[in-house]
Motif scaffolding. Structure first.
Motif, PDB file in Angstrom:
ATOM      1  N   PHE A  46       0.850  -1.199   0.000  1.00 24.70           N
ATOM      2  CA  PHE A  46       0.000   0.000   0.000  1.00 24.70           C
ATOM      3  C   PHE A  46       0.884   1.247   0.000  1.00 24.70           C
ATOM      4  O   PHE A  46       0.858   2.030   0.950  1.00 24.70           O
ATOM      5  N   ASN A  48      -1.653   8.244   6.755  1.00 19.87           N
ATOM      6  CA  ASN A  48      -3.116   8.283   6.864  1.00 19.87           C
ATOM      7  C   ASN A  48      -3.702   9.565   6.272  1.00 19.87           C
ATOM      8  O   ASN A  48      -4.847   9.582   5.841  1.00 19.87           O
ATOM      9  N   LYS A  80      -4.314   3.639   1.699  1.00 19.95           N
ATOM     10  CA  LYS A  80      -4.784   3.052   2.962  1.00 19.95           C
ATOM     11  C   LYS A  80      -4.658   4.140   4.029  1.00 19.95           C
ATOM     12  O   LYS A  80      -3.597   4.750   4.167  1.00 19.95           O
ATOM     13  N   ARG A  81      -5.748   4.383   4.774  1.00 15.79           N
ATOM     14  CA  ARG A  81      -5.748   5.498   5.722  1.00 15.79           C
ATOM     15  C   ARG A  81      -6.093   5.080   7.150  1.00 15.79           C
ATOM     16  O   ARG A  81      -6.526   5.893   7.958  1.00 15.79           O
ATOM     17  N   TRP A  83      -3.801   3.150   9.095  1.00 18.04           N
ATOM     18  CA  TRP A  83      -2.579   2.599   9.691  1.00 18.04           C
ATOM     19  C   TRP A  83      -2.567   2.870  11.198  1.00 18.04           C
ATOM     20  O   TRP A  83      -3.017   3.919  11.648  1.00 18.04           O
TER      21      TRP A  83
END
Lengths: 229, 282
Positions: free
Chosen positions: B115, B169, B176-177, B179
């Protein structure tokens, strides 16, 4: 008592001696290098001496023969280079290395670039810049970006036709219209697709013509010294 | 009669050649392979990874994290002339990796993810498969890549500090936000062209790694010197205010953080080298 040689035989011997000495001169005198190179030097390399790339292999010729015989007899793990070491990226980077290369060759050693390595060999300078061809870039394909950039997207795309759209349309020939592979030219890329450099100008540049990216560069290649380094 | 003479000449030539090549020959040419390469390359990778993780933690927490609070900027376009910024953690690693490549020692370092912020850094193929295995097992992966003839080690790159997850994030391009701290955010990949190294080679690689970290930090300091209001360089760190450690102070801290673990790994390697000797004396 020696048999006297006939004039004809002496003539043949003289011819043979002449040919041998002539060939030896061509092969071993550095001033004669230009007579036995495989082809014209690439653009910008006209004054580069053979020894700049063709470095001596380690050891003497005797040691090299000895090592290779031992290798053939199974008494040594690896063969030895004879007379010259093979030309590698190292020789190219001695003059062309710079801090801001967009596509440094080592990056393509990463396992994930397998397909690109198989298609282009971008981990080796000579894959695209094969010497002794009298050109700048010997790769003929100008759409090679397709090998790695199928997922490229820009956050704030400055072009009238966004990059992901150009990719979706398979317009891979357009990439080099704005970007030179190593990113060494100082220039502002076009904001509209109609203003990009056409593929034929790129091809002409590959073949040794003037740079369509302009003449301003971030880094100039080093000039070799008198001893060929 | 003529045949005998020819045979004689051939035999004589072969005898001369044998004398030339073997009897009076110079010392044999060294092989490229180290005779004493008995430390598995996996051990070398583990040692380098421990060093790299410590450097990465130091950069992320003490320079980027504290530096941001003190007024320093860090940006993905930090090299731009009109931007007064330093490299983000991933780019500091890339600077180190670039310096590694300048050395004749053929060790390579890369950072990637499944990601990544930049899609160009996404793992693919075998590397992606190995990374998924790494995610599942939480174990480093070691494998050989046939086309490049390189031995490979992959290690988890863990979110060790708030700046890591905050940046990823919030980043517009992040795929992908969500983490969280201690997540495996990506993987570092090490490459080396031999299955084992000698103790001397191990030290050489380690030295080159330290030099590369030092060079990466010097590159940042060179950029800092161009700022309109550069921070004071010296003994102080950003946690104390608008300061940056000098190159010497930064490297001193790197060595202080890495030495205990590195020394322990080297001792393990030496112990492994000595065990066969002990066994043979019994």
């Amino acid at each position: 008592m020696n048999k006297p040689t006939t004039p004809r035989k002496r003539q043949h011997l003289a011819f043979l001696l002449g040919i041998v000495l002539g060939l030896a001169g061509l092969l071993f005198l550095s001033q004669m290098d230009r007579f036995h190179i495989r082809g014209p030097m690439n653009t910008g390399h006209e004054d580069v001496k053979c020894m700049a790339c063709h470095k001596d292999a380690p050891g003497s010729a005797r040691q090299q023969i000895q090592a290779n015989l031992q290798f053939v007899l199974g008494k040594r793990q690896n063969s030895a280079n004879f007379i010259h070491a093979p030309v590698s990226n190292k020789e190219c980077l001695e003059c062309h290395e710079r801090p801001n290369d967009n596509h440094p060759v080592y990056r393509f050693l990463e396992p994930r670039f397998l397909k690109a390595r198989q298609a282009l060999g971008p981990d080796r300078c000579l894959s695209c810049h094969a010497e002794h061809n009298g050109r700048r870039v010997t790769l003929t394909d100008t759409s090679y970006c397709r090998n790695c950039h199928k997922n490229t997207q820009l956050r704030k795309d400055p072009v009238d036709v966004p990059h992901d759209r150009l990719i979706a349309l398979n317009l891979w020939d357009s990439c080099l219209g704005c970007h030179d592979f190593h990113g060494n030219h100082i220039r502002q890329p076009a904001k509209t697709v109609e203003k990009i450099i056409p593929p034929e100008k790129i091809t002409a540049y590959f073949n040794g013509g003037l740079s369509p990216y302009g003449e301003q560069r971030h880094h100039q290649a080093k000039k070799e010294t008198d001893d060929g380094r | 009669m003529m045949v005998d003479k020819s045979n004689g000449i051939i035999v004589l030539t072969l005898v001369c050649l044998a004398i030339y090549l073997f009897v009076s020959a110079p010392p044999p040419l060294e092989t490229n392979k180290s005779e004493e390469a008995s430390i598995p390359v996996e051990q070398l990778f583990k040692l380098l990874q421990a060093e790299n993780a410590a450097v990465r933690a130091l950069w992320t927490q003490e320079i980027v994290g504290s530096g941001t609070k003190a007024g320093l900027k860090f940006d993905e376009h930090w090299r731009d002339k009109d931007l007064e910024a330093g490299p983000l953690p991933a780019l500091f690693l890339r600077e180190t990796a670039k310096s590694l490549e300048k050395s004749p020692v053929r060790i390579s370092l890369f950072l990637g993810s499944d990601f990544p912020i930049s899609p160009d850094n996404r793992f693919e193929g075998l590397q992606q498969d190995k990374f998924q295995l790494l995610r599942q097992t939480q174990q480093a992966q070691f494998f050989y890549v046939t086309d490049t003839h390189l031995y490979t080690g992959m290690f988890a790159d863990v979110a060790i500090a708030e700046p890591c997850i905050d940046c990823h994030n919030k980043h517009q391009q992040s795929p992908k936000r969500d983490w969280r701290l201690r997540d495996i955010m990506g993987g570092t990949t090490w490459l080396y062209p031999a299955p084992a190294v000698s103790l001397e080679e191990l030290f050489r690689v380690l030295t080159v790694f330290h030099q590369s970290v030092q060079e990466a930090y010097s590159t940042y300091l060179d950029k800092v010197k161009t700022f309109a209001n550069p921070p004071v360089l010296g003994e102080h760190w950003p946690r104390e205010g608008y300061y940056l450690p000098s190159g010497e102070v930064f490297m001193r801290e790197v060595l202080a953080r890495t030495a205990p673990q590195t020394l322990s790994l080297i001792q393990q390697s030496i112990h492994r080298l000595e065990v066969p000797d002990h066994a043979s004396h019994r």
